[in-house]
Motif scaffolding. Structure first.
Motif, short mmCIF file in Angstrom:
data_model
loop_
_atom_site.label_atom_id
_atom_site.label_comp_id
_atom_site.label_asym_id
_atom_site.label_seq_id
_atom_site.Cartn_x
_atom_site.Cartn_y
_atom_site.Cartn_z
N ASN A 444 -0.89 31.86 23.74
CA ASN A 444 -0.84 31.57 22.22
C ASN A 444 -2.03 31.24 21.75
N LEU A 445 -2.80 31.80 21.08
CA LEU A 445 -4.02 31.47 20.63
C LEU A 445 -3.89 30.34 19.41
N LEU A 446 -2.76 30.14 18.91
CA LEU A 446 -2.65 29.18 17.76
C LEU A 446 -2.04 27.91 18.45
N ALA A 447 -1.91 27.80 19.50
CA ALA A 447 -1.44 26.48 20.19
C ALA A 447 -2.22 25.31 20.00
N VAL A 448 -3.69 25.52 20.02
CA VAL A 448 -4.37 24.24 19.74
C VAL A 448 -4.36 23.76 18.40
N LEU A 449 -3.90 24.38 17.60
CA LEU A 449 -3.92 24.03 16.25
C LEU A 449 -2.81 23.12 16.02
N GLU A 450 -1.82 22.71 17.01
CA GLU A 450 -0.89 21.83 17.05
C GLU A 450 -0.99 20.56 17.71
N LEU A 451 -2.67 20.35 18.22
CA LEU A 451 -3.10 19.13 18.75
C LEU A 451 -3.06 18.08 17.61
N PRO A 452 -2.93 16.82 18.22
CA PRO A 452 -2.92 15.77 17.33
C PRO A 452 -4.10 15.65 16.16
N ILE A 453 -5.20 16.02 16.89
CA ILE A 453 -6.56 16.15 15.95
C ILE A 453 -6.56 16.72 14.54
N PHE A 454 -5.35 17.69 14.78
CA PHE A 454 -5.58 18.44 13.39
C PHE A 454 -4.40 17.62 12.37
N GLU A 455 -3.72 16.78 12.50
CA GLU A 455 -2.79 15.98 11.75
C GLU A 455 -3.68 15.76 10.30
N GLY A 456 -2.97 16.23 9.56
CA GLY A 456 -3.51 15.61 8.09
C GLY A 456 -4.61 16.72 7.42
N TRP A 457 -4.89 18.10 8.29
CA TRP A 457 -5.78 19.00 7.97
C TRP A 457 -5.05 20.10 6.98
N GLU A 458 -3.73 20.05 7.01
CA GLU A 458 -2.66 20.97 6.05
C GLU A 458 -2.87 22.48 6.82
N THR A 459 -3.52 22.53 8.02
CA THR A 459 -3.53 24.16 8.54
C THR A 459 -2.25 24.64 8.78
N GLY A 460 -1.42 23.86 9.18
CA GLY A 460 -0.07 24.40 9.49
C GLY A 460 0.73 24.90 8.46
N ASN A 461 0.28 24.52 7.03
CA ASN A 461 1.00 25.36 5.83
C ASN A 461 0.43 26.42 5.34
N HIS A 462 -0.91 26.92 6.02
CA HIS A 462 -1.53 27.96 5.48
C HIS A 462 -1.67 29.17 6.50
N GLN A 463 -0.84 30.03 6.20
CA GLN A 463 -0.68 31.29 7.23
C GLN A 463 -2.22 32.02 7.29
#
Length: 488
Positions: A444-463
């Protein structure tokens, strides 16, 4: 070649600038924890300039090494043999250079000899500033701004009678100073962190409060934690570099250091036990470091990350090599001028267009040749600081983020250990777990975006961002980095 020590200073080649003061008359008023290349090329140089001035001879530096290992043993031995002296070669982009013997580190105390002597030195009333460069990830402050007292290293240190961490050593020294009436000193973080003074206060007070609540309260009330912004490119030094630098200088230096010719230091003017005449040697004293900090972190440091990950993916290993690639330069220019600059509110004396041009000039300095793998390392600590706010603000404003998605895709591919040409990439991630690093090899090439370092980036809400990131990772593998970066 001439060896380096107090006894040989007068015999060094005439091209080498030597201390313009009597080192025997200098005493230490500053203690610095973490005497690496950057400190020696930056803060130690400012102190060297200070010591030339009348009334400043009590602002020499006591160097402190707290990390056990062969590197520390070698450094302590080199400092002993060379009386704390070392050479600094400053390279300009026009191929000119300046070599000087820096004499501001007048004493060095190492954990090789135990930690009790370090505490005793820090408790000396002569020490009025304790500065430190312990890396961005060395403060044990989590994403919520809390000190991690449950971390195994910190938990163990809290139990020791003689602590070994920077926090424990400083806390114990301050305890002794409070009891003796010597008073507090200023703690000055010189690491690349947003609000580094605030982070340092959280870490040191958090440790102190866990050890002794009343001492923690005393430190909060009496110790100053100014923020500062430091800027100079000072690459790591290999054995080949040592040979090259010594041959050019004519000095047999065991620990030479080199840097670019640019340097900057901005400090919040908040010192509880006095300070030297910093402003007389080019330090910018201010009551608000944050605007300078934002410009540097989000343009220079983030630009370094853009260059490092795209350059590594293209098969380059040094900054100046990557700057010879027109597509990478175009990516960097557009990132600085189109993505970051519109988001910043700079200080009145900073022109962002000129600053962006200066960044490119500095990166083109082939004599410095900084290592891309060094810049890329510790990205788990660096990326949230250098790139996170820019991504969040761009997404929040509904603006284009394809360059940021591409850079992060390059980062994710580099973390797999290979560049786009099949070469090996070695990136050190001291704060990452094995489980986190395994995500870079997940199907899953998107799995790394779930790392804690991305907390607060809001990337999870932008498809749209997530799809661009996934597509770039896939294209880097299938089409190759040259074709992908050309399409940007």
């Amino acid at each position: 070649m001439t060896g380096l020590s107090n006894a040989t200073l007068h015999t060094l080649p005439p091209e080498v600038i030597t201390p313009a003061y009597d080192r025997k008359s200098v005493s230490a008023g500053i203690a610095h924890i973490g005497v690496g290349n950057f400190h020696r090329a930056h803060q130690a140089l400012y102190a060297d300039h200070l010591l030339k001035r009348s009334g400043q001879m009590d602002w020499g530096i006591l160097g402190i090494g707290i990390r056990h290992g062969r590197r520390e043993e070698a450094r302590a031995e080199a400092f002993r043999k060379q009386d704390g002296l070392f050479t600094l070669t400053e390279f300009a982009p026009d191929d000119t250079s300046t070599v000087r013997a820096v004499g501001s580190i007048v004493h060095y105390v190492s954990c090789v000899g135990g930690y009790e002597p370090i505490i005793a030195h820090l408790a000396d009333p002569a020490i009025r500033i304790v500065s430190l460069t312990i890396t961005e990830g060395g403060y044990y402050v989590d994403g919520d701004g809390k000190f991690q007292i449950d971390d195994p290293f910190i938990a163990d240190d809290l139990k020791r009678d003689v602590p070994e961490s920077a926090f424990g050593l400083v806390t114990e020294a301050l305890r002794r100073r409070r009891e003796s009436g010597a008073g507090p000193f200023t703690v000055l973080s010189c690491d690349n962190l947003q609000h580094n003074g605030r982070v340092a206060q959280t870490a040191f007070c958090g440790f102190a409060e866990a050890r002794d609540a009343s001492l923690g309260a005393w430190i909060r009330q009496n110790v100053s934690f100014p923020s500062c912004m430091v800027d100079r490119i000072a690459p790591s030094v290999t054995n080949e570099d040592i040979e090259r630098l010594d041959k050019a200088s004519g000095v047999a230096d065991l620990m030479p250091v080199y840097s670019e010719d640019f340097t900057q230091w901005v400090i919040e003017d908040k010192f509880c036990a006095g300070r030297p005449e910093f402003e007389a040697v080019g330090v910018q004293m201010t009551d608000n470091v944050e605007p300078y900090e934002q410009v540097k972190l989000r343009m220079l440091n983030a630009g370094h990350s853009v260059l490092a990950f795209s350059g590594l993916m293209m098969g380059y290993r040094k900054v100046d090599e990557a700057m010879g690639d027109a597509h990478i330069v175009s990516l960097l220019e557009n990132f600085l001028n189109d993505d970051v600059t519109p988001l910043l509110s700079p200080p009145s004396d900073v022109n962002l267009s000129a600053y962006a041009a200066l960044v490119l000039r500095r990166f083109r300095n082939h004599a410095v040749g900084d290592q891309l793998e060094r810049i890329a390392s510790d990205s788990f600590s660096k990326l949230p600081v250098f790139l996170g706010q820019t991504v969040r603000e761009l997404l929040g404003a509904g603006r284009d983020t394809h360059r940021e998605a591409f850079v992060l895709a390059c980062w994710a591919e580099c973390e797999r250990g290979r560049d786009g040409k099949g070469g090996s990439v070695e990136i050190s991630e001291p704060t990452a777990t094995d489980e986190q690093l395994a995500l870079f090899k997940d199907d899953n090439l998107l799995a790394v975006l779930e790392l804690p370092i991305f907390e607060g980036w809001e990337t999870g809400n932008h498809q749209t961002f997530r799809e661009a990131f996934r597509r770039y990772r896939s294209d880097l593998r299938e089409k190759g980095p040259a074709q992908v970066i050309a399409s940007l």
